[in-house]
Structure formats: C-alpha cells, structure tokens
Design a protein around this motif. Structure first.
Motif, PDB file in Angstrom:
ATOM      1  N   GLN A 164      39.126  78.193  37.280  1.00  0.00           N
ATOM      2  CA  GLN A 164      37.970  78.790  37.939  1.00  0.00           C
ATOM      3  C   GLN A 164      37.502  77.904  39.078  1.00  0.00           C
ATOM      4  N   LEU A 165      36.900  78.542  40.073  1.00  0.00           N
ATOM      5  CA  LEU A 165      36.340  77.805  41.197  1.00  0.00           C
ATOM      6  C   LEU A 165      34.955  77.265  40.844  1.00  0.00           C
ATOM      7  N   LEU A 166      34.677  76.053  41.296  1.00  0.00           N
ATOM      8  CA  LEU A 166      33.367  75.424  41.152  1.00  0.00           C
ATOM      9  C   LEU A 166      32.936  74.905  42.521  1.00  0.00           C
ATOM     10  N   LEU A 167      31.634  74.841  42.729  1.00  0.00           N
ATOM     11  CA  LEU A 167      31.113  74.273  43.973  1.00  0.00           C
ATOM     12  C   LEU A 167      30.860  72.787  43.756  1.00  0.00           C
ATOM     13  N   VAL A 168      31.436  71.946  44.614  1.00  0.00           N
ATOM     14  CA  VAL A 168      31.315  70.497  44.484  1.00  0.00           C
ATOM     15  C   VAL A 168      30.568  69.967  45.712  1.00  0.00           C
ATOM     16  N   VAL A 169      29.478  69.229  45.446  1.00  0.00           N
ATOM     17  CA  VAL A 169      28.585  68.777  46.513  1.00  0.00           C
ATOM     18  C   VAL A 169      28.401  67.263  46.415  1.00  0.00           C
ATOM     19  N   PRO A 170      28.648  66.509  47.487  1.00  0.00           N
ATOM     20  CA  PRO A 170      28.382  65.063  47.443  1.00  0.00           C
ATOM     21  C   PRO A 170      26.911  64.778  47.133  1.00  0.00           C
ATOM     22  N   ARG A 171      26.673  63.921  46.155  1.00  0.00           N
ATOM     23  CA  ARG A 171      25.296  63.590  45.784  1.00  0.00           C
ATOM     24  C   ARG A 171      24.520  62.991  46.946  1.00  0.00           C
ATOM     25  N   ALA A 172      25.213  62.298  47.837  1.00  0.00           N
ATOM     26  CA  ALA A 172      24.526  61.641  48.953  1.00  0.00           C
ATOM     27  C   ALA A 172      23.790  62.639  49.838  1.00  0.00           C
ATOM     28  N   TYR A 173      24.285  63.881  49.899  1.00  0.00           N
ATOM     29  CA  TYR A 173      23.648  64.876  50.761  1.00  0.00           C
ATOM     30  C   TYR A 173      22.286  65.312  50.229  1.00  0.00           C
ATOM     31  N   LEU A 174      22.133  65.322  48.898  1.00  0.00           N
ATOM     32  CA  LEU A 174      20.896  65.850  48.306  1.00  0.00           C
ATOM     33  C   LEU A 174      20.082  64.779  47.601  1.00  0.00           C
ATOM     34  N   ARG A 175      20.555  63.546  47.621  1.00  0.00           N
ATOM     35  CA  ARG A 175      19.837  62.464  46.934  1.00  0.00           C
ATOM     36  C   ARG A 175      18.453  62.285  47.570  1.00  0.00           C
ATOM     37  N   GLY A 176      17.437  62.230  46.727  1.00  0.00           N
ATOM     38  CA  GLY A 176      16.068  62.033  47.208  1.00  0.00           C
ATOM     39  C   GLY A 176      15.358  63.316  47.585  1.00  0.00           C
ATOM     40  N   GLN A 177      16.129  64.444  47.688  1.00  0.00           N
ATOM     41  CA  GLN A 177      15.497  65.698  48.078  1.00  0.00           C
ATOM     42  C   GLN A 177      15.090  66.539  46.870  1.00  0.00           C
ATOM     43  N   LEU A 178      15.717  66.280  45.717  1.00  0.00           N
ATOM     44  CA  LEU A 178      15.483  67.125  44.548  1.00  0.00           C
ATOM     45  C   LEU A 178      15.141  66.284  43.332  1.00  0.00           C
ATOM     46  N   THR A 239      32.342  71.773  49.051  1.00  0.00           N
ATOM     47  CA  THR A 239      33.498  72.659  49.035  1.00  0.00           C
ATOM     48  C   THR A 239      33.654  73.311  47.665  1.00  0.00           C
ATOM     49  N   PHE A 240      34.475  74.363  47.622  1.00  0.00           N
ATOM     50  CA  PHE A 240      34.821  75.027  46.370  1.00  0.00           C
ATOM     51  C   PHE A 240      36.184  74.511  45.913  1.00  0.00           C
ATOM     52  N   LEU A 241      36.265  74.055  44.670  1.00  0.00           N
ATOM     53  CA  LEU A 241      37.524  73.542  44.133  1.00  0.00           C
ATOM     54  C   LEU A 241      37.809  74.162  42.773  1.00  0.00           C
ATOM     55  N   PRO A 242      39.086  74.395  42.461  1.00  0.00           N
ATOM     56  CA  PRO A 242      39.442  74.746  41.089  1.00  0.00           C
ATOM     57  C   PRO A 242      39.068  73.591  40.161  1.00  0.00           C
ATOM     58  N   SER A 243      38.649  73.904  38.959  1.00  0.00           N
ATOM     59  CA  SER A 243      38.210  72.856  38.038  1.00  0.00           C
ATOM     60  C   SER A 243      39.315  71.846  37.763  1.00  0.00           C
ATOM     61  N   SER A 244      40.579  72.299  37.783  1.00  0.00           N
ATOM     62  CA  SER A 244      41.700  71.405  37.491  1.00  0.00           C
ATOM     63  C   SER A 244      41.953  70.389  38.598  1.00  0.00           C
ATOM     64  N   MET A 245      41.329  70.580  39.767  1.00  0.00           N
ATOM     65  CA  MET A 245      41.529  69.655  40.882  1.00  0.00           C
ATOM     66  C   MET A 245      40.364  68.692  41.059  1.00  0.00           C
ATOM     67  N   ILE A 246      39.342  68.824  40.241  1.00  0.00           N
ATOM     68  CA  ILE A 246      38.186  67.934  40.369  1.00  0.00           C
ATOM     69  C   ILE A 246      38.515  66.611  39.674  1.00  0.00           C
ATOM     70  N   PRO A 247      38.393  65.491  40.375  1.00  0.00           N
ATOM     71  CA  PRO A 247      38.781  64.193  39.784  1.00  0.00           C
ATOM     72  C   PRO A 247      37.952  63.859  38.550  1.00  0.00           C
ATOM     73  N   ASP A 248      38.551  63.084  37.655  1.00  0.00           N
ATOM     74  CA  ASP A 248      37.811  62.587  36.492  1.00  0.00           C
ATOM     75  C   ASP A 248      36.620  61.750  36.948  1.00  0.00           C
ATOM     76  N   HIS A 249      35.536  61.822  36.200  1.00  0.00           N
ATOM     77  CA  HIS A 249      34.306  61.073  36.486  1.00  0.00           C
ATOM     78  C   HIS A 249      33.706  61.442  37.850  1.00  0.00           C
ATOM     79  N   ALA A 250      34.016  62.652  38.337  1.00  0.00           N
ATOM     80  CA  ALA A 250      33.495  63.073  39.635  1.00  0.00           C
ATOM     81  C   ALA A 250      31.974  63.180  39.635  1.00  0.00           C
ATOM     82  N   GLU A 251      31.375  63.378  38.444  1.00  0.00           N
ATOM     83  CA  GLU A 251      29.915  63.550  38.375  1.00  0.00           C
ATOM     84  C   GLU A 251      29.162  62.329  38.890  1.00  0.00           C
ATOM     85  N   ARG A 252      29.818  61.179  38.946  1.00  0.00           N
ATOM     86  CA  ARG A 252      29.144  59.992  39.459  1.00  0.00           C
ATOM     87  C   ARG A 252      28.783  60.143  40.935  1.00  0.00           C
ATOM     88  N   HIS A 253      29.611  60.856  41.663  1.00  0.00           N
ATOM     89  CA  HIS A 253      29.425  60.951  43.108  1.00  0.00           C
ATOM     90  C   HIS A 253      29.156  62.374  43.603  1.00  0.00           C
TER      91      HIS A 253
END
Length: 302
Positions: A164-178, A239-253
């Motif tokens: 499935q597709l997921l939306l992946v957003v760099p935390r740096a773009y929204l850090r401090g705004q939410l 960007t939109f990525l398939p879940s299988s292409m999202i790197p491990d521990h991606a939630e950190r960034h």
C-alpha cells in the motif's frame, strides 16, 4: 514474423473502439489508428467503418479478419510444436518494474540460476505499463509489475503479494508547527516528489492530493519510487511510497501517514497464455513465486 497487427485488428473487431484496443495493449490510440491505416493502404481496401459509435468490419474487413485468425492459429500451432523439441540452450527475458528490479536482481535471478542451470536470464528494467507492452509484443517472456489486477485475456497473472502507498513527510518541514500528529492537509505548503505524469501511481497521487485540496506549489517529477525515495532522503519534499520501500526506523526522521481508504496494489508476475512455454520457461513461474514468497516472509525490504 510480426503478427501484432493482426492481434490489434482482431481486438478492434472485439472491442469496437481504438481507445479500448489501446488500453488493452498499453499503447496509444494513434498507434492503433496508424496500424489500421497501414493495413488499409497496403491492401487497398477499407477494413473498418464507424456504426453507432463502434468500429465494425466491412466486407473486406471480414475477409481480412478470417485470414488473420488463420495466421495466428498457424503461428500458435507452429510454436507449440517447436517448443516440444529439446533445445541445447534457453534464454529467458524478464521485465521488472523499477521498485521490483533490485529484488529480482538480488533474490529471484540467483534462485533461477541455481534451479535452472543452462538457462540464460536477461533482466529488463521497465515500468509496469511498458513491461506489459513488452509481453504483448514478444519483447519479454515474463514481467514483474506493480499494478491492480490486469484482467487481460492474453496474459496469465499470478499475485505474489500486496502493498500500500503511504505519505512520507520529513519531520524537519513540520517541526515546531504542530503539537499533534500531522494530517495530509497539513502538508499543503510543502514541496512534493511525484512520479511522472501518465503512470498508474501518478494517477493515484493526483487523486489523493485533489481529495485533500492540496495545491501543488512546487513539485519534483521522478521516474520511479527509487528516485522518489532518494529525493525524500535528501529532504527535498514529501512523497508517496509503498510501505515495503520505507526504510527501517524511518519514524525518527519522517512522519508516515496512512491513506484513508488505503491505496493498495499487487505485486504481479504476468506472462502470455496464448502459447505453450518451452522447456526452459516452464518452471520459471514456480521458482519466481517461491523465491518472492520467501523474501516477503523474511521481511526483506524492496
């Protein structure tokens, strides 16, 4: 012998529109139109006419189509007989969508070489639509694609898995705004990394963005998900990525946002069903199915 033109003309009789034939064979309507013009010019007869918004064969067209069926049957019978004769050497062409190319090269091809010695395997990198066109025009024997079900009368398709597709957003773009987890709407001002126009995935991306009223202020168009992931890791945008292409521990960034409803697609092994496979190709589907399944069970990222 190039028999593709006969297949196109028979499909035009069956489907009734050039757009429908183009969609079935993953080519442009202009290519179907040009094929018809070439056949009519060569034969000196009009083969189809328009009736009630459908293309129907003329008297000359019916004679032509009868001959086309005979030629295709002769071709099929000939290939079936030739495929029974043992060959000293076999060559198999496998087209793979970009996001499956690495898995094919690192997992599937080595397994095929082990299980089927004496056969050469050629791996072709092509997006899913092009891979299907390769199959239908005898430029590939098998195709590994990412797609919804094809439901094509000339192809067998084995579903190898689902993603499935997921939306992946760099935390740096929204850090401090939410002070909460972001939603897709919160990404409105961000640059987006999208697949090139005309691809199946770009259509899904456009649908999602329109649904959530995202105005694209800046976009990067890329050829495939591999490049999209590279741009994401460089911090160029969401960007939109398939879940299988999202790197491990991606939630950190990155923020990883699910889509509602989920946008799922299949990993499919497709191959022609209109000829009997020769000995060198007969066991290929089973080897691919097993090696792909093993890789998924081992949770190997694409």
């Amino acid at each position: 012998m190039n028999i593709t033109r006969f297949e196109y003309m028979l499909a035009l009789e069956r489907i009734g529109t050039m757009t429908g034939v183009a969609k079935a064979y993953f080519i442009s309507p202009s290519a179907v139109s040009q094929c018809l013009k070439n056949e009519e010019a060569q034969l000196g007869h009009t083969l189809f006419k328009s009736e009630n918004h459908r293309m129907v064969p003329t008297e000359a067209g019916r004679i032509y189509l009868k001959g086309a069926r005979r030629i295709l049957k002769i071709q099929k019978d000939t290939m079936d007989k030739l495929n029974v004769i043992p060959q000293k050497h076999h060559s198999v062409r496998i087209a793979a969508a970009p996001m499956l190319y690495e898995k094919a090269a690192s997992v599937i091809i080595p397994e095929l070489n082990t299980r089927l010695p004496g056969t050469d395997f050629q791996l072709l990198r092509a997006d899913s639509r092009v891979s299907v066109a390769y199959l239908l025009n005898d430029l590939a024997d098998f195709a590994l694609i990412c797609s919804p079900p094809l439901n094509h009368t000339l192809l067998t398709e084995d579903v190898l898995g689902e993603d499935q597709l997921l939306l992946v957003v760099p935390r740096a773009y929204l850090r401090g705004q939410l002070t909460r987890e972001p939603t897709i709407e919160d990404c409105n001002p961000l640059p987006f990394i999208l697949l090139k126009s005309g691809t199946y995935t770009r259509g899904i991306e456009n649908e999602i963005l329109a649904k959530h009223h995202i105005s694209l202020n800046r976009i990067y168009e890329v050829d495939d998900h591999i490049m999209a992931r590279n741009f994401l890791e460089e911090g160029r945008g969401a960007t939109f990525l398939p879940s299988s292409m999202i790197p491990d521990h991606a939630e950190r960034h990155f923020f990883i946002l699910p889509l509602k409803p989920p946008k799922t697609f299949n990993f499919i092994l497709a191959y022609p069903n209109y000829t009997k496979p020769d000995k060198g190709k007969r066991d290929v589907p089973e080897v691919i199915r097993v090696s792909f399944s093993t890789a998924l069970k081992n949770n190997r990222k694409i």
